[in-house]
Design a protein around this motif. Structure first.
Motif, short mmCIF file in Angstrom:
data_model
loop_
_atom_site.label_atom_id
_atom_site.label_comp_id
_atom_site.label_asym_id
_atom_site.label_seq_id
_atom_site.Cartn_x
_atom_site.Cartn_y
_atom_site.Cartn_z
N LYS A 98 0.84 -1.19 0.00
CA LYS A 98 0.00 0.00 0.00
C LYS A 98 0.88 1.25 0.00
N GLN A 220 -4.59 1.04 -2.94
CA GLN A 220 -4.45 2.47 -2.72
C GLN A 220 -3.51 2.72 -1.54
N SER A 221 -3.92 3.51 -0.57
CA SER A 221 -3.00 3.96 0.47
C SER A 221 -3.25 3.26 1.80
N TRP A 299 -2.36 6.11 -9.04
CA TRP A 299 -1.88 5.21 -8.01
C TRP A 299 -0.69 4.43 -8.55
N GLU A 342 -6.15 12.09 -6.69
CA GLU A 342 -6.46 10.82 -6.03
C GLU A 342 -6.58 10.97 -4.52
N GLN A 343 -6.10 12.06 -3.98
CA GLN A 343 -6.20 12.29 -2.54
C GLN A 343 -7.32 13.28 -2.21
N HIS A 450 -7.65 2.06 -10.45
CA HIS A 450 -6.83 1.91 -9.24
C HIS A 450 -6.25 0.50 -9.11
#
Length: 503
Positions: A98, A220-221, A299, A342-343, A450
């Motif tokens: 991630k 993703q994160s 991403w 994306e954030q 993503h």
């Protein structure tokens, strides 16, 4: 009512340039194959932006800059990832770390355990049992067969349904598209407690099953962009089929061991971020502005092809077409390639706040009154089939006329409804006309959005070529119509309740 002008000679020249001498796929290949994943704040996105700037200058666009929009936080890149099962037998694993999570500090080996922690009471069940272990954090989901093909285009019936006025939300509910959100404050606090527990327990890495199947993993994160935020453990998303293999062995009390090497880099040198902007200056109305744009960031598990090198390449190509075709533009046409999308649509929001208005106060800047319209592409590689009107009734007859030369390309639909989740909403939020095109889904939500399959091969060349032609034609007509593009009433400041006020 006077009919909206339509310049068919310009349409011919735009189609000739866009279909016979297209560079859209070459541009997309550079953004994906040469520069790779483009997380905001990473060296990759800076290199891609410098290339895009140089390319647009070669096309004789002017005022091409990497324009800062504000603080983003630290960047992140994955430099190396390797994972394999080493017991009960050797088997390579498909997975991805991630974003914004740490690495393993070299090759590590350990046993695998299952530890699903959903409440504070679960901590004591696992305390003292996780040190030096790879921890599986979720139960195995069901994996259905893929009876439906992942790629599709809109049917005539689907487009007809999309064109209908949507039903209003029931009383007491908010209508429209709302940004997706995670857990509330309590959920975020618990996630921090769980991460702290795993770190204190000395886990090697956390493992979770990927959404998707057949080798497609959506990633993703898992950490924070803020350097001073609490640390998180290494986190890996595995292909669901490989995750299931580990789970079933554990269910049979068969010991499972893995080895893993994750090398990630945090980039703290510059915590600010930028947008890429450039323009073709207008003539007698050069102080008035038409904009087109797409987000430039992506991403990291793929190379950001359909999300959103596709949109960035289309918008760059539209600018190239306008310049190469030698078309006279009355208004200035400007491109914006946004970062931080994306954030949370951060780059375009910063740009709108700096140049046009602050949505919190609705204090308008001079540029607000000189702005005509913004066009956005960010729904993958699919062909443009129409326009989401964002509730702007006055836009319908204009777009209906502009779409006429493209009926033979399948562009026939106007949807009065809005669509969210991308950068045009920042323009719409301050009362500026901002529109996202309706695009064929192709494989966007099913396979590429993503995911690790968001790579060049998933781009559809014909679709991108015709999208660039359509965008160029819309920008041309917006730049040359006598009046600014029609607007909705100004919205109230976001701090106030209610909808839009009067002009």
């Amino acid at each position: 009512m006077q009919q909206e002008p339509l310049d068919l000679d310009a349409i011919y020249r735009i189609k000739e340039e866009g279909f016979q001498r297209s560079q859209v796929m070459e541009t997309a290949s550079y953004l994906t194959d040469v520069f790779g994943p483009r997380l905001t704040g990473s060296p990759n996105i800076k290199a891609a932006a410098e290339w895009a700037k140089k390319k647009m200058e070669q096309w004789e666009l002017v005022n091409v800059n990497l324009e800062p929009w504000g603080r983003f936080g630290r960047g992140w890149t994955n430099e190396r990832f390797y994972a394999a099962m080493i017991a009960p037998y050797s088997y390579p694993l498909i997975g991805f770390p991630k974003a914004w999570t740490p690495g393993t500090n070299g090759l590590v080996k350990g046993d695998v355990v299952m530890a699903v922690i959903n409440a504070a009471a679960d901590f004591e069940r696992f305390r003292g049992k996780l040190r030096g272990k790879f921890v599986m954090t979720a139960a195995m989901p069901a994996v259905a067969a893929q009876f439906e093909p992942p790629g599709r285009r809109f049917t005539d019936q689907e487009l007809a349904t999309l064109a209908q006025q949507p039903n209003p939300a029931p009383a007491g509910q908010r209508g429209g598209q709302q940004a997706g959100g995670g857990a509330g404050g309590g959920g975020q606090n618990f996630a921090q407690q769980r991460n702290r527990f795993f770190i204190e327990e000395g886990v090697l890495a956390l493992l979770e099953p990927g959404r998707g199947s057949g080798g497609t993993i959506f990633v993703q994160s898992g950490g924070s962009r803020e350097p001073n935020d609490p640390p998180v453990p290494p986190q890996v998303v595995l292909a669901v089929e490989h995750y299931g293999m580990l789970v079933r062995n554990l269910d049979k009390n068969v010991p499972v061991s893995l080895e893993m090497n994750i090398e990630n880099t945090f980039h703290d040198q510059d915590l600010t971020a930028f947008n890429v902007v450039g323009e073709i200056r207008g003539t007698d109305k050069a102080d008035e502005l038409v904009m087109l744009g797409a987000h430039f960031d992506s991403w990291h598990s793929g190379t950001g092809a359909t999300d959103n090198a596709a949109g960035s390449a289309v918008m760059m190509e539209a600018m190239r077409i306008l310049k190469a075709a030698g078309l006279r533009l009355r208004r200035t046409v400007r491109i914006g390639l946004w970062t931080g999308e994306e954030q949370g649509l951060l780059g375009s929001r910063g740009y709108v706040t700096e140049h046009f208005a602050d949505r919190q106060t609705m204090q308008l800047k001079p540029g607000h009154g000189k702005f005509s319209v913004y066009f956005n592409v960010d729904n993958g590689t699919g062909a443009i089939r129409g326009v989401y009107l964002q509730g702007n009734e006055a836009a319908a007859p204009v777009f209906k006329r502009w779409m006429e030369p493209f009926h033979n390309l399948g562009m026939t639909t106007l949807a009065i409804r809005g669509t969210g989740g991308t950068d045009h909403t920042n323009f719409d939020a301050v009362g500026l006309p901002g529109f996202q095109f309706i695009q064929d889904p192709v494989e966007y939500d099913s396979r590429t959005h993503h995911s690790n399959m968001d790579v060049f091969e998933r781009l559809q060349a014909r679709d991108l070529m015709q999208n660039a032609v359509i965008v160029a034609a819309f920008a041309y007509h917006a730049a040359n119509r006598e009046e600014l593009f029609p607007r909705k009433p100004l919205p109230r400041p976001q701090g106030q309740r209610g909808g839009r006020g009067a002009n």
